[in-house]
Scaffold this active site. Sequence first.
Site, PDB file in Angstrom:
ATOM      1  N   LYS A 104      62.878 -15.160 -10.208  1.00  0.00           N
ATOM      2  CA  LYS A 104      63.413 -14.889 -11.544  1.00  0.00           C
ATOM      3  C   LYS A 104      62.259 -14.578 -12.469  1.00  0.00           C
ATOM      4  O   LYS A 104      61.111 -14.950 -12.186  1.00  0.00           O
ATOM      5  CB  LYS A 104      64.181 -16.109 -12.075  1.00  0.00           C
ATOM      6  CG  LYS A 104      65.242 -15.757 -13.083  1.00  0.00           C
ATOM      7  CD  LYS A 104      66.502 -15.200 -12.418  1.00  0.00           C
ATOM      8  CE  LYS A 104      67.559 -14.817 -13.420  1.00  0.00           C
ATOM      9  NZ  LYS A 104      68.826 -14.449 -12.771  1.00  0.00           N
ATOM     10  N   SER A 356      72.832  -5.414  -5.828  1.00  0.00           N
ATOM     11  CA  SER A 356      71.390  -5.151  -5.947  1.00  0.00           C
ATOM     12  C   SER A 356      70.795  -4.931  -4.549  1.00  0.00           C
ATOM     13  O   SER A 356      69.949  -4.056  -4.337  1.00  0.00           O
ATOM     14  CB  SER A 356      70.672  -6.321  -6.608  1.00  0.00           C
ATOM     15  OG  SER A 356      70.656  -6.165  -8.005  1.00  0.00           O
TER      16      SER A 356
END
Length: 427
Positions: A104, A356
């Site tokens: 992240k 994704s």
Amino acid sequence: MPATLLADANQRLEKALRYVTIHEDAVERLTYPKASLTVSIPVRMDNGSLRVFQGYRVRYDDSRGPTKGGIRFHPNVTLDEVQSLAFWMTFKCAALNIPFGGAKGGITLNPKELSKFELERLSRGYIDLIADFIGPDVDIPAPDVYTNPMIMGWMMDQYSTIRRQITPAVVTGKPITMGGSLGRETATAMGAFFVIQTIMPKFGRRPTDTTVAVQGFGNAGAVIAELLYRAGYRVVAVSDSQGGVYSEQGLDIPSIRKLKEATRGIKAVYCEGTVCSGINHEAISNAELLELDVDILVPAALENQITDDNADAIKARYIFEVANGPITSAADVILEAKNIQVFPDILVNAGGVTVSYFEWVQNRSGYYWSLEEVNHRLKEKMTSETELIWAIAHEFSCSMRTAAYIHALNRLGEAIEAKGTRDDYTS
Ligand code: NAD
């Protein structure tokens, strides 16, 4: 609540470990992020001044493949938050059997205070500083809160400039013309919709008899509200950061979306309007929305929305976590005692990372799929993993959250153990 978000996230791991036989080496590995990078990004502002923004990128675990995870622009971004979001990504990719680890990123700022040019310089400056930490075979960013395809496009372009080769597979969630996948923008909500459609019939619920409240009206929240509305659910409340609207008869979600979109100026990256303006409505606060007497509650904004402070007041019967970490581990215990069924983020919002992954596959093969193909594959994945997690929850008589962690832990444990454990090195 534990001192850090990451410690709270780790409590979910500990709960699931009671049901899983994985090596202690694997547990030790999964307790810590593999690598955390902090950067200071200097940005020349439009008025000539210089501002320095704090940014982060965390790769939590890459035992199952290159790491994957979004980039968040928000005033509350901290290293602790980014680490816990990277932890969740690790378990999400494993739960969905996507060959990625978890990562992240984030920058601490209120992006709505920056002009489009300033945001572009900030996005490119961030990539300049993290370029050696990411890559198509290392770590692949994507959009998250207050980042979108335009920002992903800038980031991919900057990385390509640094590497002196067009590298679309370094970032997902890009504009279609820059190698984005059809269906990526709606994927998180579409994936959540497939989970809801798989689960609700198990409780004998039909859309027309089911009321819904959605917190957050962004990429994830607005689309799930519309998908549920179009499938016949009665969406009675939605909200954004400025507050919410409520109507017992149900809201006209497509009109609210159009209204919000209409306020996106040509020069702006974000919509400036709110769901509260322009329609006849009963105003409610975000706190009130969470406590409505509805069948389904969909938190689709930020983490820590349902805590031990308000869990007792929650009246929804089913909660589908589209946001990451909207319920704390202490609140989980209270909701479970109230027999509220919680469907966890690492399953419900995994449609985003699934598409994704499809985008990354298309970028690497250079062959692009139709929207039908993307949605068909997404539906197949979300439905089959939901059924597997449902079966685990019944086998162990545990919550769907614990079942999702068990499912993910089995796959993570196998990957970590395949590289050898202390048993292979000690007699
Ligand atoms: P977004 O930036 O498009 O939208 C965020 C929404 O939340 C906006 O409507 C904003 O007004 C609202 N909001 C912000 N602060 C709020 C508050 N305090 N109370 C109520 N609403 C508030 O972001 P998004 O991409 O829709 O992400 C929403 C959540 O979904 C996040 O938790 C994110 O991590 C998660 N998620 C997103 C994706 C994705 O692909 N976009 C994938 C997986 C998970």
